[in-house]
Scaffold this motif. Structure first.
Motif, PDB file in Angstrom:
ATOM      1  N   SER A   1       0.824  -1.216   0.000  1.00 56.50           N
ATOM      2  CA  SER A   1       0.000   0.000   0.000  1.00 56.50           C
ATOM      3  C   SER A   1       0.854   1.260   0.000  1.00 56.50           C
ATOM      4  O   SER A   1       0.336   2.355   0.188  1.00 56.50           O
ATOM      5  CB  SER A   1      -0.921   0.008   1.226  1.00 56.50           C
ATOM      6  OG  SER A   1      -0.154  -0.053   2.412  1.00 56.50           O
ATOM      7  N   CYS A   2       2.139   1.093  -0.217  1.00 55.93           N
ATOM      8  CA  CYS A   2       3.068   2.226  -0.147  1.00 55.93           C
ATOM      9  C   CYS A   2       3.481   2.640  -1.562  1.00 55.93           C
ATOM     10  O   CYS A   2       4.071   1.853  -2.307  1.00 55.93           O
ATOM     11  CB  CYS A   2       4.305   1.794   0.644  1.00 55.93           C
ATOM     12  SG  CYS A   2       5.608   3.021   0.664  1.00 55.93           S
TER      13      CYS A   2
ATOM     14  N   GLY B   1       8.258  -0.113   4.660  1.00 51.28           N
ATOM     15  CA  GLY B   1       8.148   0.807   5.784  1.00 51.28           C
ATOM     16  C   GLY B   1       8.542   0.174   7.102  1.00 51.28           C
ATOM     17  O   GLY B   1       9.186   0.805   7.944  1.00 51.28           O
TER      18      GLY B   1
ATOM     19  N   LEU C   1      12.901   6.691   2.679  1.00 53.60           N
ATOM     20  CA  LEU C   1      11.895   6.647   1.611  1.00 53.60           C
ATOM     21  C   LEU C   1      10.478   6.630   2.172  1.00 53.60           C
ATOM     22  O   LEU C   1       9.514   6.707   1.420  1.00 53.60           O
ATOM     23  CB  LEU C   1      12.110   5.443   0.687  1.00 53.60           C
ATOM     24  CG  LEU C   1      13.429   5.388  -0.089  1.00 53.60           C
ATOM     25  CD1 LEU C   1      13.335   4.392  -1.239  1.00 53.60           C
ATOM     26  CD2 LEU C   1      13.852   6.732  -0.624  1.00 53.60           C
ATOM     27  N   CYS C   2      10.362   6.489   3.474  1.00 53.27           N
ATOM     28  CA  CYS C   2       9.032   6.612   4.078  1.00 53.27           C
ATOM     29  C   CYS C   2       8.708   8.091   4.200  1.00 53.27           C
ATOM     30  O   CYS C   2       9.365   8.818   4.929  1.00 53.27           O
ATOM     31  CB  CYS C   2       9.003   5.949   5.458  1.00 53.27           C
ATOM     32  SG  CYS C   2       7.469   6.297   6.334  1.00 53.27           S
ATOM     33  N   THR C   3       7.694   8.514   3.480  1.00 55.59           N
ATOM     34  CA  THR C   3       7.347   9.943   3.466  1.00 55.59           C
ATOM     35  C   THR C   3       6.368  10.301   4.568  1.00 55.59           C
ATOM     36  O   THR C   3       5.985  11.452   4.695  1.00 55.59           O
ATOM     37  CB  THR C   3       6.696  10.306   2.120  1.00 55.59           C
ATOM     38  OG1 THR C   3       5.471   9.563   2.021  1.00 55.59           O
ATOM     39  CG2 THR C   3       7.591   9.971   0.950  1.00 55.59           C
ATOM     40  N   GLY C   4       5.932   9.291   5.322  1.00 57.95           N
ATOM     41  CA  GLY C   4       4.947   9.567   6.378  1.00 57.95           C
ATOM     42  C   GLY C   4       3.540   9.719   5.834  1.00 57.95           C
ATOM     43  O   GLY C   4       2.670  10.261   6.517  1.00 57.95           O
ATOM     44  N   CYS C   5       3.295   9.225   4.628  1.00 55.99           N
ATOM     45  CA  CYS C   5       1.978   9.433   3.999  1.00 55.99           C
ATOM     46  C   CYS C   5       0.852   8.752   4.783  1.00 55.99           C
ATOM     47  O   CYS C   5      -0.301   9.090   4.605  1.00 55.99           O
ATOM     48  CB  CYS C   5       2.001   8.942   2.558  1.00 55.99           C
ATOM     49  SG  CYS C   5       1.855   7.147   2.407  1.00 55.99           S
ATOM     50  N   SER C   6       1.197   7.773   5.595  1.00 57.02           N
ATOM     51  CA  SER C   6       0.268   7.078   6.502  1.00 57.02           C
ATOM     52  C   SER C   6      -0.660   6.071   5.830  1.00 57.02           C
ATOM     53  O   SER C   6      -1.541   5.523   6.490  1.00 57.02           O
ATOM     54  CB  SER C   6      -0.559   8.065   7.338  1.00 57.02           C
ATOM     55  OG  SER C   6      -1.632   8.600   6.582  1.00 57.02           O
ATOM     56  N   ARG C   7      -0.494   5.826   4.547  1.00 57.55           N
ATOM     57  CA  ARG C   7      -1.401   4.879   3.891  1.00 57.55           C
ATOM     58  C   ARG C   7      -1.288   3.482   4.497  1.00 57.55           C
ATOM     59  O   ARG C   7      -2.235   2.716   4.504  1.00 57.55           O
ATOM     60  CB  ARG C   7      -1.124   4.823   2.370  1.00 57.55           C
ATOM     61  CG  ARG C   7      -1.511   6.068   1.628  1.00 57.55           C
ATOM     62  CD  ARG C   7      -2.950   6.493   1.891  1.00 57.55           C
ATOM     63  NE  ARG C   7      -3.917   5.493   1.474  1.00 57.55           N
ATOM     64  CZ  ARG C   7      -4.997   5.145   2.179  1.00 57.55           C
ATOM     65  NH1 ARG C   7      -5.244   5.710   3.348  1.00 57.55           N
ATOM     66  NH2 ARG C   7      -5.826   4.241   1.721  1.00 57.55           N
ATOM     67  N   CYS C   8      -0.095   3.141   4.996  1.00 60.07           N
ATOM     68  CA  CYS C   8       0.074   1.797   5.552  1.00 60.07           C
ATOM     69  C   CYS C   8      -0.560   1.648   6.930  1.00 60.07           C
ATOM     70  O   CYS C   8      -0.897   0.538   7.337  1.00 60.07           O
ATOM     71  CB  CYS C   8       1.561   1.468   5.652  1.00 60.07           C
ATOM     72  SG  CYS C   8       2.480   2.698   6.591  1.00 60.07           S
TER      73      CYS C   8
ATOM     74  N   PRO D   1       4.935   5.015  10.087  1.00 59.18           N
ATOM     75  CA  PRO D   1       5.677   6.277   9.920  1.00 59.18           C
ATOM     76  C   PRO D   1       6.282   6.788  11.222  1.00 59.18           C
ATOM     77  O   PRO D   1       7.375   7.350  11.218  1.00 59.18           O
ATOM     78  CB  PRO D   1       4.628   7.255   9.371  1.00 59.18           C
ATOM     79  CG  PRO D   1       3.319   6.578   9.439  1.00 59.18           C
ATOM     80  CD  PRO D   1       3.580   5.109   9.535  1.00 59.18           C
TER      81      PRO D   1
HETATM   82  S1  SF4 Z   1       3.839   6.006   5.722  1.00 58.02           S
HETATM   83 FE1  SF4 Z   1       3.559   5.976   3.504  1.00 58.02          FE
HETATM   84  S2  SF4 Z   1       5.626   6.113   2.688  1.00 58.02           S
HETATM   85 FE2  SF4 Z   1       5.811   5.468   4.842  1.00 58.02          FE
HETATM   86  S3  SF4 Z   1       5.880   3.263   4.732  1.00 58.02           S
HETATM   87 FE3  SF4 Z   1       3.762   3.866   5.098  1.00 58.02          FE
HETATM   88  S4  SF4 Z   1       2.860   3.908   3.044  1.00 58.02           S
HETATM   89 FE4  SF4 Z   1       5.087   3.956   2.790  1.00 58.02          FE
END
Ligand code: SF4
Ligand code: SF4
Length: 741
Positions: free
Chosen positions: A327-328, A347, A367-374, A385
């Motif tokens: 999901s990243c 992540g 490379l984890c942008t903190g998008c939080s999708r995971c 994140p």
């Molecule tokens: S927070 Fe976003 S970028 Fe970071 S590991 Fe989760 S999905 Fe990937």
């Protein structure tokens, strides 16, 4: 940052260890050039399947809670469970060994195999054996190791590390496997289909199975009370954090694991073994029967340290399902050979590499942008994140301090502990202090920022990539525009406070005003708060002390409003996510208890609920037919907005108003705050964005659509990729109103 090496000449093993930053940069180049298409196809297929499979689970949330609770208790009671497991294994007639280090485990297994004169060992489910470099140790002792998992077999032939924790060779396309087998096995056999390849590998593996003297397997879970082992095909190995109290706990994980990984309700094989087996072993022709022995080797290798670590302890709950990888958006684009280390990837992989190895082996967690999708996808609810922000903070702190960093941090507002962070991080973390200065003379700042030599200087000094278009500072800040308008229309009366985040205040003040005016159209007259940093920019750079100071200040400003029962409306979704999801880590327990009573909403989410409550006909209030931008819209919601469950309302509102809406289905646009500005990651950011741009192009095959997005970063990414203006949904809705008040 560039390397002379041709991406095609970089091997995954050369760049497996990312403690050197150049290895990370080279790995990104290599994976983008060679692996990206296969990684995208496979991860995105898993991801789509997971959404479908988990949607069919009526009790998904309860299952997640149960799984998290089982793992939490198992980690808390680990010493007792290990003692119980040892007794169970010995009572069953097996042997038990708890290895403190990787070297201890290797030595035990090697000595055991040598004692039994094992010449060939077949192995499966072996990511932990990758962690302890078992193959290397055994081969050095003259023992042949045959990987029996098809993906591991491919990797063994190619001499590569896994790129994914469930599907280790996911970065290989069928064509690349064909080429690999033809090259390595010098065969003329047609290997052009999946069936032909599998048949070829199966014949090779069958020879090994028949000739093997011993077998090594991992496990997904082990029950302490019986010594039973659960194996789910295509994953796992034996580790101490795999121990749960009882076989009855297996059911929860059987429900969650395959669904969260590949999206299958159940994998092809789920085996529950109760070793040692009583049945006599298979004896190959020409061999003599030997008594069957079972040895359980559990490996600590840093896990006890993780258990004592207040942050990394959380990673021990991981059940290795891979939902966070699939999901990243960054992982979907480069896979685990860039977003991963020597063994673990994605992540969650950074915590594992740091926990079982050295801190800087986790550098790929940048490379984890903190998008939080995971976060919402993880079946045991690990805040991935947050783990990575902590790793980043530890890496920042482990750098030697310098006078330049310290002075820059003091000037821009970094907390004292964070002034050791690299200049690039301090630059992006302290957006407010820089924007505040630039906004005093916005025209001048914009003119200076567009000069090529200034862009060159910025690239050299703080790594701001010169290819990235810089959005201009607004001629007037949101605060200025609000004050001017309030003088005309009088003070706000309603019980809603709009939080004036720094990104909207300095960069897109008209967007902020559109949100206020849009709400006024349905009778909600909103007050604007003072402008304060919320901590998002700082936390994303791992500058947790700075983020904490800012969170405390923002909470202090907001608390009286929360206590007064006001709704807090937030235009920028990444800030909304701070309030809803991240402040739990930044505020102390008492402050969080008070703060979390607040109601934090996104403007269209508020519009949606007010319209529903007051039965407002949105098609009358904001008729799409009156929009000068047309009725055809492509809408991209923000990653953190979706994680906050605050995105679907925009789609419903736009459709209720009569807009023809096509939505994006990407997990993240790739810009992710400062990520897309950084020289090291610009290409990756644009490659991630390409999925979104392709969706726009596909939606426009029958004619142009107005681009609409909710997040500041998404605007910037779409602007860069499509080279045209992007609207906020509030601006689009407001455009339908005859009189713009
Ligand atoms: S927070 Fe976003 S970028 Fe970071 S590991 Fe989760 S999905 Fe990937
Ligand atoms: S962190 Fe969560 S989502 Fe990721 S592999 Fe572990 S259990 Fe699965």
């Amino acid at each position: 940052m560039s390397s002379a090496a041709n991406p095609a000449e970089i091997t995954p093993r050369q760049v497996a260890n990312k403690s050197d930053k150049q290895a990370l940069v080279d790995a990104i180049r290599m994976t983008l050039a060679i692996q990206s298409a296969a990684v995208r196809h496979n991860t995105q297929t898993f991801n789509r399947n997971r959404y479908a499979a988990t949607a069919r689970l009526a009790d998904y949330d309860e299952l997640k809670d149960r799984a998290r609770e089982i793992k939490k208790n198992a980690i808390a009671n680990l010493p007792q469970l290990l003692r119980q497991l040892e007794s169970s294994v010995r009572a069953n007639g097996g042997h038990f060994y708890l290895a403190k280090t990787a070297a201890d485990a290797d030595q035990y297994i090697r000595d055991l195999l040598l004692k039994h004169e094992v010449r060939l060992v077949v192995k499966g489910k072996s990511i932990t054996s990758e962690e302890i470099r078992l193959n290397h140790t055994l081969e050095a002792a003259g023992i042949i190791v045959a990987e029996t998992d098809l993906a591991e077999f491919i990797l063994q032939v190619a001499d590569e590390q896994p790129s994914h924790i469930v599907a280790p060779a996911l970065h290989y396309s069928r064509e690349r496997i064909t080429a690999l087998f033809k090259r390595k096995f010098s065969t003329d056999l047609p290997l052009d289909t999946g069936e032909e390849l599998t048949k070829f590998a199966r014949e090779k593996l069958r020879e090994q199975f028949i000739a093997a003297d011993a077998g090594i397997s991992g496990a997904n879970l082990i029950a302490a009370d019986s010594g039973s082992i659960m194996l789910v095909e295509s994953e796992g190995n034996i580790r101490i954090e795999k121990v749960v109290p009882s076989r009855t706990d297996f059911g929860t994980f059987i429900e969650l694991l395959p669904r969260s990984g590949t999206g299958q309700p159940l994998t092809s094989y789920v085996s529950i073994l109760h070793p040692p087996l009583k049945a006599p072993p298979f004896v190959a022709p020409g061999k003599t029967a030997k008594p069957r022995e079972f040895h359980m080797v559990l490996i600590d290798n840093g896990r006890s340290g993780m258990r004592e670590d207040p942050v990394l302890r959380e990673a021990l709950r991981c059940i290795r399902c891979s939902a966070c990888l699939n999901s990243c958006a960054n992982f979907e684009t480069v896979g685990g050979h860039a977003f991963g280390g020597e063994t673990y990837s994605g992540g969650i992989g950074g915590s594992w590499e740091a926990g079982t190895g050295k801190l800087f082996n986790a550098r790929f967690s940048e490379l984890c942008t903190g998008c939080s999708r995971c976060v919402t996808q993880c079946p045991v609810r690990i805040d991935i994140p947050w783990l990575n922000e902590n790793l980043r903070q530890r890496m920042n702190s482990a750098q030697p301090s310098s006078a330049a960093r310290s002075a820059f941090g003091r000037m821009t507002g970094s907390a004292a502990e964070d002034r050791v962070a690299p200049l690039q991080k301090q630059f992006f973390a302290n957006y407010q202090s820089l924007a505040e200065r630039a906004s005093r003379f916005p025209s001048l700042a914009n003119a200076v920022n567009s000069l090529p030599f200034v862009r060159g200087l910025m690239e050299d000094a703080v790594g701001l990539d010169r290819r990235r278009k810089l959005p201009p500072f607004a001629p007037k800040t949101w605060q200025q525009l609000y004050r001017e308008e309030r003088n005309d229309i009088g003070a706000a009366k309603d019980n809603v406070l709009m939080f004036a985040d720094v990104f909207t205040n300095y960069g897109s003040s008209e967007r902020g005003m559109a949100a206020l005016r849009m709400l006024r159209q349905i009778g909600v007259n909103v007050e604007l708060s003072p402008t304060l940093s919320d901590g998002r920019a700082a936390i994303s750079q791992g500058m947790i002390a700075t983020a904490r100071e800012q969170a405390i200040a923002a909470a202090k400003m907001l608390l009286p409003h929360i206590d007064a029962g006001k709704t807090i409306c937030v235009v920028e979704p990444s800030v909304l996510a701070m309030f809803r999801m991240d402040y739990v880590h930044l505020l102390d327990d008492a402050a969080w208890t008070q703060f979390s009573r607040g109601k934090f909403v996104e403007p269209i989410e508020l519009l949606h609920s007010v319209a529903k409550q007051n039965q407002i006909d949105l098609s009358q209030r904001f008729p799409a037919s009156r929009s000068p931008h047309g009725t055809r819209v492509f809408y991209h919601s923000h990653c953190q907005q979706r994680s906050c469950d605050a995105a679907w309302q925009t789609v419903e509102v736009l459709r209720a108003c009569g807009f023809d809406v096509v939505t994006s289905s990407v997990e993240c646009c790739g810009m992710a705050g400062s990520f897309g500005y950084k020289r090291e990651y610009y290409e990756l950011s644009m490659a991630v964005g390409e999925d979104l741009f392709a969706q726009v192009r596909a939606a426009e095959q029958d004619g142009r659509r107005t681009l609409v997005a909710s997040g500041t970063s998404c605007h910037e990414q779409l602007w860069a990729g499509m080279d045209r203006e992007v609207m906020h949904p509030a601006e689009l809705l407001l455009s339908t109103c005859r009189k713009i008040s």
